[in-house]
Design a protein around this motif. Sequence first.
Motif, PDB file in Angstrom:
ATOM      1  N   GLY A   1       0.670  -1.230  -0.084  1.00  0.00           N
ATOM      2  CA  GLY A   1      -0.105  -0.208  -0.007  1.00  0.00           C
ATOM      3  C   GLY A   1       0.900   1.186   0.072  1.00  0.00           C
ATOM      4  O   GLY A   1       0.394   2.416  -0.027  1.00  0.00           O
ATOM      5  N   ASN A   2       2.242   1.338   0.000  1.00  0.00           N
ATOM      6  CA  ASN A   2       3.040   2.339   0.061  1.00  0.00           C
ATOM      7  C   ASN A   2       3.273   2.821  -1.355  1.00  0.00           C
ATOM      8  O   ASN A   2       3.284   2.118  -2.554  1.00  0.00           O
ATOM      9  CB  ASN A   2       4.496   2.032   0.626  1.00  0.00           C
ATOM     10  N   TYR A   3       3.362   4.141  -1.454  1.00  0.00           N
ATOM     11  CA  TYR A   3       3.808   4.434  -2.927  1.00  0.00           C
ATOM     12  C   TYR A   3       5.075   5.589  -2.566  1.00  0.00           C
ATOM     13  O   TYR A   3       5.211   5.846  -1.401  1.00  0.00           O
ATOM     14  CB  TYR A   3       2.583   5.216  -3.701  1.00  0.00           C
ATOM     15  N   PHE A   4       5.912   5.766  -3.604  1.00  0.00           N
ATOM     16  CA  PHE A   4       7.054   6.464  -3.628  1.00  0.00           C
ATOM     17  C   PHE A   4       7.352   7.358  -4.489  1.00  0.00           C
ATOM     18  O   PHE A   4       6.959   7.339  -5.772  1.00  0.00           O
ATOM     19  CB  PHE A   4       8.199   5.403  -3.617  1.00  0.00           C
ATOM     20  N   GLY A   5       8.130   8.348  -4.259  1.00  0.00           N
ATOM     21  CA  GLY A   5       8.585   9.421  -5.348  1.00  0.00           C
ATOM     22  C   GLY A   5      10.191   9.208  -5.371  1.00  0.00           C
ATOM     23  O   GLY A   5      10.951   9.065  -4.294  1.00  0.00           O
ATOM     24  N   LEU A   6      10.479   8.688  -6.542  1.00  0.00           N
ATOM     25  CA  LEU A   6      11.978   8.507  -6.738  1.00  0.00           C
ATOM     26  C   LEU A   6      12.713   9.408  -7.397  1.00  0.00           C
ATOM     27  O   LEU A   6      12.181   9.953  -8.742  1.00  0.00           O
ATOM     28  CB  LEU A   6      12.347   6.814  -7.730  1.00  0.00           C
TER      29      LEU A   6
ATOM     30  N   TYR B   1       5.597   7.188   1.270  1.00  0.00           N
ATOM     31  CA  TYR B   1       4.198   7.678   1.598  1.00  0.00           C
ATOM     32  C   TYR B   1       3.276   6.234   1.842  1.00  0.00           C
ATOM     33  O   TYR B   1       3.120   5.493   1.078  1.00  0.00           O
ATOM     34  CB  TYR B   1       3.563   8.325   0.488  1.00  0.00           C
ATOM     35  N   SER B   2       2.540   6.514   2.959  1.00  0.00           N
ATOM     36  CA  SER B   2       1.602   5.441   3.471  1.00  0.00           C
ATOM     37  C   SER B   2       0.312   5.965   3.640  1.00  0.00           C
ATOM     38  O   SER B   2      -0.821   5.098   4.340  1.00  0.00           O
ATOM     39  CB  SER B   2       2.187   4.469   4.544  1.00  0.00           C
ATOM     40  N   ASP B   3       0.028   7.271   3.352  1.00  0.00           N
ATOM     41  CA  ASP B   3      -1.206   7.699   3.727  1.00  0.00           C
ATOM     42  C   ASP B   3      -2.498   7.283   2.833  1.00  0.00           C
ATOM     43  O   ASP B   3      -3.590   7.559   3.019  1.00  0.00           O
ATOM     44  CB  ASP B   3      -1.225   9.274   3.320  1.00  0.00           C
ATOM     45  N   LEU B   4      -2.010   6.542   1.613  1.00  0.00           N
ATOM     46  CA  LEU B   4      -3.136   5.853   0.876  1.00  0.00           C
ATOM     47  C   LEU B   4      -3.365   4.407   1.132  1.00  0.00           C
ATOM     48  O   LEU B   4      -3.667   3.780   0.011  1.00  0.00           O
ATOM     49  CB  LEU B   4      -3.109   6.614  -0.546  1.00  0.00           C
ATOM     50  N   ASN B   5      -2.528   3.812   1.794  1.00  0.00           N
ATOM     51  CA  ASN B   5      -2.401   2.208   2.094  1.00  0.00           C
ATOM     52  C   ASN B   5      -3.835   1.659   1.822  1.00  0.00           C
ATOM     53  O   ASN B   5      -4.071   0.787   1.220  1.00  0.00           O
ATOM     54  CB  ASN B   5      -2.106   1.974   3.703  1.00  0.00           C
ATOM     55  N   GLU B   6      -4.893   2.391   2.765  1.00  0.00           N
ATOM     56  CA  GLU B   6      -6.293   1.466   2.449  1.00  0.00           C
ATOM     57  C   GLU B   6      -6.551   1.622   0.949  1.00  0.00           C
ATOM     58  O   GLU B   6      -7.186   0.690   0.586  1.00  0.00           O
ATOM     59  CB  GLU B   6      -7.204   2.489   3.244  1.00  0.00           C
ATOM     60  N   LEU B   7      -6.660   2.749   0.313  1.00  0.00           N
ATOM     61  CA  LEU B   7      -6.785   2.808  -1.092  1.00  0.00           C
ATOM     62  C   LEU B   7      -6.158   1.895  -2.044  1.00  0.00           C
ATOM     63  O   LEU B   7      -6.885   1.217  -2.608  1.00  0.00           O
ATOM     64  CB  LEU B   7      -6.817   4.251  -1.688  1.00  0.00           C
TER      65      LEU B   7
ATOM     66  N   GLY C   1       8.291  21.463  -1.687  1.00  0.00           N
ATOM     67  CA  GLY C   1       8.967  20.158  -1.933  1.00  0.00           C
ATOM     68  C   GLY C   1       8.432  19.178  -0.863  1.00  0.00           C
ATOM     69  O   GLY C   1       9.109  17.846  -0.969  1.00  0.00           O
ATOM     70  N   ARG C   2       7.719  19.188   0.097  1.00  0.00           N
ATOM     71  CA  ARG C   2       7.320  18.383   1.170  1.00  0.00           C
ATOM     72  C   ARG C   2       5.913  17.967   0.670  1.00  0.00           C
ATOM     73  O   ARG C   2       4.963  18.671   0.398  1.00  0.00           O
ATOM     74  CB  ARG C   2       7.394  18.726   2.332  1.00  0.00           C
ATOM     75  N   LEU C   3       5.660  16.533   0.824  1.00  0.00           N
ATOM     76  CA  LEU C   3       4.289  15.975   0.377  1.00  0.00           C
ATOM     77  C   LEU C   3       3.347  16.108   1.789  1.00  0.00           C
ATOM     78  O   LEU C   3       3.834  15.583   2.726  1.00  0.00           O
ATOM     79  CB  LEU C   3       4.272  14.701  -0.172  1.00  0.00           C
ATOM     80  N   ILE C   4       2.112  16.848   1.730  1.00  0.00           N
ATOM     81  CA  ILE C   4       1.375  16.790   2.725  1.00  0.00           C
ATOM     82  C   ILE C   4       0.606  15.565   2.674  1.00  0.00           C
ATOM     83  O   ILE C   4      -0.276  15.444   1.651  1.00  0.00           O
ATOM     84  CB  ILE C   4       0.686  18.011   2.798  1.00  0.00           C
ATOM     85  N   PRO C   5       0.529  14.810   3.912  1.00  0.00           N
ATOM     86  CA  PRO C   5      -0.207  13.464   3.534  1.00  0.00           C
ATOM     87  C   PRO C   5      -1.709  13.708   3.870  1.00  0.00           C
ATOM     88  O   PRO C   5      -2.242  14.505   4.543  1.00  0.00           O
ATOM     89  CB  PRO C   5       0.478  12.346   4.905  1.00  0.00           C
ATOM     90  N   LEU C   6      -2.396  12.809   3.519  1.00  0.00           N
ATOM     91  CA  LEU C   6      -3.981  12.877   3.620  1.00  0.00           C
ATOM     92  C   LEU C   6      -4.085  12.033   4.944  1.00  0.00           C
ATOM     93  O   LEU C   6      -3.369  11.011   5.178  1.00  0.00           O
ATOM     94  CB  LEU C   6      -4.491  12.205   2.297  1.00  0.00           C
TER      95      LEU C   6
END
Lengths: 146, 251
Positions: free
Chosen positions: A29-34, A116-122, B233-238
């Motif tokens: 469920g994680n997504y990443f910016g590379l 980023y893990s904020d959209l894990n559920e989705l 440059g920083r992502l604000i999480p939901l």
Amino acid sequence: MAVRFVIDQMNVSSEEFDSETVCVNFATGNYFGLRGAAASILDAFASPRTEDEAVELVVRHFQIDAAQVDTEIRQFIARLIGEKLLIEDQDQSDATHEATGLARQVSYEAPQIEIYSDLNELIMLDPVHEIDREHGWPLRRGDRNG
Amino acid sequence: MQTRTPAISVIIPMKDSKSFILAALKSVLIQEITPHEILVIDDGSSDGSRQLVVDFNGGNRRLILLDGPGKGPAAARNVGLDRASGDIIAFLDSDDMWPRDKLAVQLARIARGPAVDMVSGFTQYFTDRLDMGLTPDPESVTDEMFHVHLGACIFRRSVFERLGNFDENFTYAEDVDLMLRLRDSKLPMTILDHVTLYYRRHDQSMTARYTATEKRDFHRALMRSMSRRKVDGRLIPLAPFSSLIERMPEP
């Protein structure tokens, strides 16, 4: 014999945009910016490779001094493994694997990854179409908190 | 003083849905709160589903059949949005159904406050059945959970005035794109602890994997969301979707 790793093609996908590559792991469920050489290092594992083989490939692609970047690249590979973007190849035979074209970047920049893990559920609910039972069922009515 | 029930526009895109479209329409027509209009957008059906809708309609002025441009669900829904006159917009896929109290429960939440612009709910999944029942056979139900399904939601019309319609460049994940746009905009929304959609799962999709196009479209939706949420440059999480769930009031 050194272990070969490969991108978890079943669960991981990525796409390059203007300034960064977005990568999604549908299993975690994680997504990443590379950014920087990150996507190229990930690309090196499109075919199964040992860590040494991947480092050599990246160094050759960017035509850089291996001594300067070796530790940095290996540390980054460890992060990719930790995030389950890379998995051990099931076929650990000594077969020669095709050379991978790392066509993403021309000049080497230190690899950067944001997780980023904020959209894990989705993401874990298979957002595009039908749900795969193997991935689990978060947010089921019976399991809700409160 | 009696509060006026807002006018509800229901938008149903359709293409070759002869097996399920009548069940979908019936589930809308038996709602405890009557929609103002039901807009069926036929996006190039060739299996007779268009004629089924025409024959079923029988002069019901609330049911309006429109032509889609043949570009897929996003464009078809936009035809509906451009035609819709309601204060509240709801969507239903042509192979799904609504529980009878869906509109009543979600409209009650809008009336109750705190103010929200979108109300979603839980989806009950059931395996494919070809009967015309309007409630899934309990033995066919596979699960019940929150998911990004347009059919589980109702929207204030103002959501689309602010965010725009569906992005027709998406072949897939146009609903994910809309949901992320909604969340990134910080418009208030809630998820009711109540089933508001019966979602039909078809056998061929039970073991389906992502195609390259599906992945591409999901990546694009995600990338856009990331771009909208970057500050210096920083992502604000939901906040997680689970934080939006609210219990139904006691009867």
